[in-house]
Design a protein around this motif. Sequence first.
Motif, short mmCIF file in Angstrom:
data_model
loop_
_atom_site.label_atom_id
_atom_site.label_comp_id
_atom_site.label_asym_id
_atom_site.label_seq_id
_atom_site.Cartn_x
_atom_site.Cartn_y
_atom_site.Cartn_z
N ILE A 5 0.86 -1.18 0.00
CA ILE A 5 0.00 0.00 0.00
C ILE A 5 0.90 1.23 0.00
CG2 ILE A 5 -1.75 1.28 1.29
CD1 ILE A 5 -2.71 -1.34 2.45
N ARG A 43 -6.77 6.40 5.11
CA ARG A 43 -6.79 5.62 3.87
C ARG A 43 -7.51 6.40 2.79
NH1 ARG A 43 -8.20 -0.49 3.14
NH2 ARG A 43 -9.46 -0.52 1.25
N GLN A 90 -8.28 6.36 -1.87
CA GLN A 90 -8.30 5.54 -3.08
C GLN A 90 -8.08 6.40 -4.30
OE1 GLN A 90 -11.99 3.30 -3.25
NE2 GLN A 90 -10.89 1.37 -3.05
N VAL A 150 -5.51 1.54 -3.42
CA VAL A 150 -5.55 2.09 -2.07
C VAL A 150 -4.18 2.67 -1.72
CG1 VAL A 150 -5.84 1.52 0.38
CG2 VAL A 150 -7.34 0.48 -1.33
N THR A 206 -2.22 5.42 1.55
CA THR A 206 -2.42 6.09 2.84
C THR A 206 -1.89 7.52 2.78
OG1 THR A 206 -0.30 5.31 3.72
CG2 THR A 206 -2.23 3.93 4.12
N GLU A 241 -7.87 -3.91 -5.21
CA GLU A 241 -7.50 -2.99 -4.15
C GLU A 241 -6.04 -2.58 -4.22
OE1 GLU A 241 -7.15 -3.82 0.44
OE2 GLU A 241 -9.24 -3.40 -0.06
#
Length: 508
Positions: A289, A330, A332, A338, A340, A475
């Motif tokens: 991520i 979080r 998108q 996704v 952060t 994701e």
Amino acid sequence: MTDTTSTPSTDETPVDPVDPVDRVLSHAEARSGVRVFGSAQALQDVTTARGGDTDGDQWDREERAALRRVPGLSTELEDVTEVEYRQLRLENVVLVGVHPQGEQEDAENSLRELAALAETAGAVVLDGVLQRRPHPDPATYVGRGKAEELRDVVAAVGADTVIADTELAPSQRRALEDVVKVKVIDRTTVILDIFSQHAKSREGKAQVELAQLEYLLPRLRGWGDSMSRQAGGQVGAGGAGMGSRGPGETKIELDRRRIRTRMAQLRRQIKDFGPAREAKRAERKRNTIPSVAIAGYTNAGKSSLLNRLTSAGVLVENALFATLDATVRRSQTEDGRVYTLTDTVGFVRNLPHQLVEAFRSTLEEVADADVIVHVVDGSHPDPAAQLSTVRDVIGDVGARDIPEIVVFNKADLIDPDTRLVLRGLEPDAVFVSSRTGEGVVDLRAVVEDRLPLPAVEVRALIPYHRGDLVSAIHEQGIIVTQAHEEGGTAVHAHVSAYLAAKLADYLV
């Protein structure tokens, strides 16, 4: 603390402090409510300091501003159970700075910023003076004669504290106090005081206490023989005789030992917080991520921008160092990836090195980010100094090679001519207003474009009972094509090495 403000005698000719020193804020302006310091530089205008719908539910603001009622303290009638609240007495302060020839404008900006720091700490700024000299006086910072003139200014406006726009040596502070006859503190003390007021998490409080003790240790001051624990010996040999033999340490030595012991405990505590933070980071990295760190000068609007991007509900306040604890939220991208966003502690010019060291663990969020969003207050009179200050700290934590996106915030307060100047300063910068939402869509696009792409290209036929893998691709990866076939879901995508290993049994 006892107010020892001196008053000039009536038989002396009054000294006008305007002639010998440059006056930055007059006493009349301060008394009439003109806030030259706060409104001009480090703090926002009142009309722009209000949060909007994008700021989320800010419980921290209500908690910080709330008055807590204590039952059972009233001495009035029995049906009155609330304590009476009285207005707190704020410290009245005078600011003083020294600058060499040719740096008056920069010194005035620094003094205005110090005024905003003092107000954030809970003081009322009555006056500010500057002295031009090549170097600060090693004895009293401003020189003996100017210190006496400063004493007259303090007495005239009724101040009880003097704040120097630098970090004073212990001897300078004591010598200046002896002349002006009121408490003298420096810029570092004010910043540490603000940090101690705003720290909320256990780690934040430990970091602030460690920085305060590191600052206090060389500044401990003994009070003569009355604090000594080393008396003893024979009366005839100059000792005090029986009953006076102490444990061999003076009181100040005992205090220093206790401070060092406490500092060692705090360092262990801060180190113990590391594994939990590392585990969270490792989990994000394992799932690839991407992380975006929002860094910048204090009160540049970092928390407002985070709220605008994610509706995070982070405290937004028209004050310096309102944010001390890192906040991760979080978000998108348009194609479903996704990532952060991390709100970090703000920086300020001449940030005490004790704080840089103490908050190094928090600043690791910047060092471990994939992209840094560098927020600058576009309405500030010296944005170049803000850029330089923040980049110096970013370099100190080893994050100089991370891709950087410069964002000039508060675009609603920037006139067209200033925009041209800022564009010349940073040609690729993005102009946004976290208050009105201007430029936020453009900023999202730039951030998404800078995020690292997954490294492995895969083509797989995933059985329908493994929908969790298809969801993970959506994701964490980038879908090129997707089709539903008889044997499962056919996917062509770019994913991380970790996810590619999970898909190994279904590759085609």
